[in-house]
Write a protein that holds these residues in place. Structure first.
Motif, PDB file in Angstrom:
ATOM      1  N   PRO A  48       0.738  -1.467  -0.139  1.00 15.99           N
ATOM      2  CA  PRO A  48      -0.094   0.464   0.203  1.00 15.99           C
ATOM      3  C   PRO A  48       0.996   0.965  -0.698  1.00 15.99           C
ATOM      4  N   VAL A  49       0.212   2.739  -0.524  1.00 17.86           N
ATOM      5  CA  VAL A  49       0.573   3.776  -0.802  1.00 17.86           C
ATOM      6  C   VAL A  49      -0.370   4.725   0.233  1.00 17.86           C
ATOM      7  N   ALA A  50       0.256   5.502   1.415  1.00 15.80           N
ATOM      8  CA  ALA A  50      -0.534   7.021   1.790  1.00 15.80           C
ATOM      9  C   ALA A  50      -0.689   7.437   0.949  1.00 15.80           C
ATOM     10  N   LEU A  51      -2.434   8.466   1.100  1.00 15.97           N
ATOM     11  CA  LEU A  51      -2.140   9.342   0.034  1.00 15.97           C
ATOM     12  C   LEU A  51      -1.992  10.631   0.730  1.00 15.97           C
ATOM     13  N   GLU A  52      -2.068  11.511   0.100  1.00 15.58           N
ATOM     14  CA  GLU A  52      -1.979  13.246   1.197  1.00 15.58           C
ATOM     15  C   GLU A  52      -3.069  13.095   1.712  1.00 15.58           C
ATOM     16  N   ARG A  53      -4.184  12.699   0.878  1.00 14.93           N
ATOM     17  CA  ARG A  53      -5.634  13.117   1.804  1.00 14.93           C
ATOM     18  C   ARG A  53      -5.763  12.593   2.977  1.00 14.93           C
ATOM     19  N   ARG A  54      -6.172  13.163   3.728  1.00 15.97           N
ATOM     20  CA  ARG A  54      -6.190  12.934   5.533  1.00 15.97           C
ATOM     21  C   ARG A  54      -7.211  12.684   5.693  1.00 15.97           C
ATOM     22  N   THR A  55      -7.562  11.953   7.434  1.00 16.98           N
ATOM     23  CA  THR A  55      -8.542  12.510   8.680  1.00 16.98           C
ATOM     24  C   THR A  55      -8.168  13.248   9.803  1.00 16.98           C
ATOM     25  N   ALA A  56      -8.395  14.247  10.171  1.00 18.39           N
ATOM     26  CA  ALA A  56      -7.976  14.467  11.250  1.00 18.39           C
ATOM     27  C   ALA A  56      -8.714  14.405  12.473  1.00 18.39           C
ATOM     28  N   VAL A  57      -8.316  14.492  13.590  1.00 19.21           N
ATOM     29  CA  VAL A  57      -9.429  14.388  14.952  1.00 19.21           C
ATOM     30  C   VAL A  57      -8.774  15.628  15.718  1.00 19.21           C
ATOM     31  N   ALA A  58      -9.429  16.088  16.562  1.00 17.27           N
ATOM     32  CA  ALA A  58      -9.203  17.345  17.330  1.00 17.27           C
ATOM     33  C   ALA A  58     -10.176  16.640  18.288  1.00 17.27           C
ATOM     34  N   ALA A  59      -9.483  16.845  20.166  1.00 12.59           N
ATOM     35  CA  ALA A  59      -9.782  16.160  21.007  1.00 12.59           C
ATOM     36  C   ALA A  59      -9.979  17.028  22.119  1.00 12.59           C
ATOM     37  N   ALA A  60     -10.460  17.404  23.137  1.00 12.92           N
ATOM     38  CA  ALA A  60     -10.034  18.366  24.659  1.00 12.92           C
ATOM     39  C   ALA A  60     -10.905  17.339  25.554  1.00 12.92           C
ATOM     40  N   LEU A  61     -10.529  17.080  27.322  1.00 11.89           N
ATOM     41  CA  LEU A  61     -10.569  16.204  28.162  1.00 11.89           C
ATOM     42  C   LEU A  61     -12.530  16.704  28.689  1.00 11.89           C
ATOM     43  N   GLU A  62     -12.781  16.089  28.758  1.00  7.56           N
ATOM     44  CA  GLU A  62     -14.617  16.279  29.114  1.00  7.56           C
ATOM     45  C   GLU A  62     -15.110  15.485  29.912  1.00  7.56           C
ATOM     46  N   ASP A  63     -16.376  15.997  30.662  1.00  4.77           N
ATOM     47  CA  ASP A  63     -16.788  14.661  31.080  1.00  4.77           C
ATOM     48  C   ASP A  63     -18.133  14.030  29.980  1.00  4.77           C
ATOM     49  N   GLY A  64     -17.863  12.737  29.959  1.00  8.27           N
ATOM     50  CA  GLY A  64     -19.149  12.721  29.026  1.00  8.27           C
ATOM     51  C   GLY A  64     -18.265  12.800  27.792  1.00  8.27           C
ATOM     52  N   TRP A  65     -19.104  11.663  27.125  1.00  9.96           N
ATOM     53  CA  TRP A  65     -18.645  11.884  25.573  1.00  9.96           C
ATOM     54  C   TRP A  65     -19.250  12.295  24.203  1.00  9.96           C
ATOM     55  N   PHE A  66     -18.595  13.882  23.377  1.00  8.33           N
ATOM     56  CA  PHE A  66     -19.956  14.702  22.657  1.00  8.33           C
ATOM     57  C   PHE A  66     -18.568  14.027  21.532  1.00  8.33           C
ATOM     58  N   LEU A  67     -19.666  13.954  20.531  1.00 15.39           N
ATOM     59  CA  LEU A  67     -18.559  13.841  19.007  1.00 15.39           C
ATOM     60  C   LEU A  67     -19.420  14.611  18.041  1.00 15.39           C
ATOM     61  N   VAL A  68     -18.085  15.516  16.922  1.00 16.42           N
ATOM     62  CA  VAL A  68     -19.130  16.258  15.304  1.00 16.42           C
ATOM     63  C   VAL A  68     -18.852  15.528  14.702  1.00 16.42           C
ATOM     64  N   SER A  69     -18.553  15.622  13.443  1.00 16.04           N
ATOM     65  CA  SER A  69     -17.955  15.597  12.292  1.00 16.04           C
ATOM     66  C   SER A  69     -17.940  16.189  11.215  1.00 16.04           C
ATOM     67  N   GLY A  70     -17.636  16.808  10.230  1.00 16.96           N
ATOM     68  CA  GLY A  70     -17.497  17.380   9.325  1.00 16.96           C
ATOM     69  C   GLY A  70     -18.685  16.910   8.757  1.00 16.96           C
ATOM     70  N   LEU A  71     -19.429  15.769   8.651  1.00 17.56           N
ATOM     71  CA  LEU A  71     -20.012  15.221   7.338  1.00 17.56           C
ATOM     72  C   LEU A  71     -21.188  15.833   7.556  1.00 17.56           C
ATOM     73  N   ASP A  72     -22.403  16.386   8.940  1.00 19.66           N
ATOM     74  CA  ASP A  72     -23.093  16.725   9.345  1.00 19.66           C
ATOM     75  C   ASP A  72     -23.492  18.112  10.455  1.00 19.66           C
ATOM     76  N   GLY A  73     -22.811  18.003  11.339  1.00 26.41           N
ATOM     77  CA  GLY A  73     -22.410  18.711  11.974  1.00 26.41           C
ATOM     78  C   GLY A  73     -23.013  18.555  13.127  1.00 26.41           C
ATOM     79  N   VAL A  74     -23.794  17.521  13.559  1.00 29.27           N
ATOM     80  CA  VAL A  74     -23.738  17.834  14.475  1.00 29.27           C
ATOM     81  C   VAL A  74     -23.704  17.032  15.572  1.00 29.27           C
ATOM     82  N   VAL A  75     -23.829  18.083  17.251  1.00 34.49           N
ATOM     83  CA  VAL A  75     -22.904  16.851  18.111  1.00 34.49           C
ATOM     84  C   VAL A  75     -23.352  15.729  18.305  1.00 34.49           C
ATOM     85  N   ARG A  76     -23.378  15.033  18.850  1.00 32.21           N
ATOM     86  CA  ARG A  76     -23.866  13.625  19.741  1.00 32.21           C
ATOM     87  C   ARG A  76     -23.451  13.684  20.928  1.00 32.21           C
ATOM     88  N   GLY A  77     -23.592  13.085  21.829  1.00 28.79           N
ATOM     89  CA  GLY A  77     -23.232  12.613  23.128  1.00 28.79           C
ATOM     90  C   GLY A  77     -23.833  11.567  22.787  1.00 28.79           C
TER      91      GLY A  77
END
Ligand code: GLA
Length: 383
Positions: A48-77
């Motif tokens: 295999p060969v890696a692409l120049e295209r990438r996925t980035a994950v930004a994170a910070a500590l929190e009580d509980g889990w809250f996820l959002v993706s650029g696909l729909d911009g909706v924050v999900r607990g």
């Protein structure tokens, strides 16, 4: 698109969704597999060969889990202990559960994900997500995992938690890739060798999306396991199907019922083609690499039966118009084709491929190029 874009996108998505800055960002690449298809769960080599295209994950500590993706911009607990939703968050849940097993998960986090990798196109957007998430979340937990540990967490997340019968190819290249090189990965031993690949390659997306969870890949894997069992009846001690010596292939083809006989033929011939392609690439003999890619494609079409008419047309058209070679890349049943073409001819080849595709299927395929990119890394949080 450049690496800056997925990192910047994730950082601003995070800021917009959570009104704060991330503590850590990590990114990982998608990939094309030059050759060595369906080898990683059969103990064979992959390239295999890696692409120049990438996925980035930004994170910070929190009580509980809250996820959002650029696909729909909706924050999900998300409750990490509840049965996961069957959308992109299942990959994050898988990663968190696997990080917990190795004591490298934060207690909770805010997480924002952005990608420039096409999703469901056979370009390994899922491994880019799991590897980048494993890196970002372990950093937030104050841990530094090695690339090998990231591979294991990401592989377990997708294989055990999401339930895709994948091997370790995608996670391995997402974690270990180095710019300007392809990765010869011997999946039986874990040995990794970097092969210089300074040039550009082309990707043609068919627009036919494959669904891997519980689908054809899982079926092929079962067929290979069955074929291995049958071969062991006369080849005692055979550990992996890809280890079957070439000289034993005619016998296997005679003794095994169809379609298992064809699956074995693909696995044994593909292992040899992959090592030959790595040698040819190391010599800079792209014409020979191209020839092997085409032989590999024919094997996927006729023996592994993982191609669709859209990819067969792209490959045929690329060759007819002067490419070195082309091949369905990734699991198959849709997805994308990787094309190697002489630099001075590439634009013309790709224009012809797009034209012939449009003529036959009534829509334009997405065509773009990349050089060999680099593996997972921690990113600087943009100011
Ligand atoms: C998918 C899987 C990989 C590999 C390929 C086929 O991409 O995730 O592990 O099995 O299919 O080569």
């Amino acid at each position: 698109m450049t690496r800056l874009s997925s990192v910047r996108l994730a950082s601003s998505l995070f800021a917009g969704a959570f009104s704060s800055r991330p503590a850590a960002i990590a990114s990982a690449p998608g990939r094309v597999n030059l050759i060595g298809e369906h080898m990683d769960y059969n103990g064979g080599p992959v390239l295999p060969v890696a692409l120049e295209r990438r996925t980035a994950v930004a994170a910070a500590l929190e009580d509980g889990w809250f996820l959002v993706s650029g696909l729909d911009g909706v924050v999900r607990g998300v409750d990490m202990d509840a049965p996961p939703r069957q959308d992109w968050t299942v990959y994050l849940v898988g990663v968190v559960r696997e990080l917990r097993r190795v004591g490298a998960a934060p207690p909770g986090a805010r997480v924002a994900v952005e990608t420039t990798i096409p999703i469901g196109a056979g370009l390994s957007s899922s491994a880019a997500l799991t590897v980048a998430a494993a890196k970002a979340l372990s950093l937030v937990a104050g841990r530094r995992l090695t690339p090998a540990q990231l591979v294991e967490v990401a592989f377990r997340a997708e294989h055990d938690q999401v339930g895709v019968a994948c091997g370790r190819m995608d996670q391995t290249v997402a974690a270990h890739a180095e710019r300007g090189t392809a990765l010869l990965f011997e999946t039986a031993t874990g040995a990794i060798q970097r092969v210089p690949f300074p040039g550009r390659f082309w990707v043609v997306e068919t627009g036919v999306s494959h669904r891997l969870t519980g689908g054809d890949l899982n079926l092929r894997r079962r067929e290979c396991e069955e074929a291995l069992e049958l071969c062991r009846q006369w080849r005692r001690g055979l550990v992996h199907l890809a280890d079957l010596p070439g000289a034993d292939r005619p016998k296997a083809e005679r003794l095994l019922p169809a379609p298992l006989s064809r699956r074995v033929r693909h696995v044994v011939t593909e292992a040899a083609r992959t090592r030959a392609a790595a040698d040819a690439l190391a010599r800079g003999d792209l014409a020979e690499v191209g020839r092997l890619l085409v032989a590999g494609h024919e094997s996927l079409r006729d023996d592994y039966e993982s191609t669709v008419p859209e990819v067969d047309l792209i490959v045929a058209s690329a060759i007819a118009n002067g490419a070195y070679g082309a091949r369905l890349t990734g699991a198959g049943w849709g997805g994308a084709v990787v094309v190697l073409a002489p630099a001075e001819r590439a634009a013309r080849v790709m224009a012809e491929v797009a034209r012939e595709f449009r003529e036959r299927f009534g829509r334009a395929p997405l065509v773009w190029s990349s050089r060999a990119g680099s593996g997972v890394r921690r990113e600087t949080v943009p100011a």
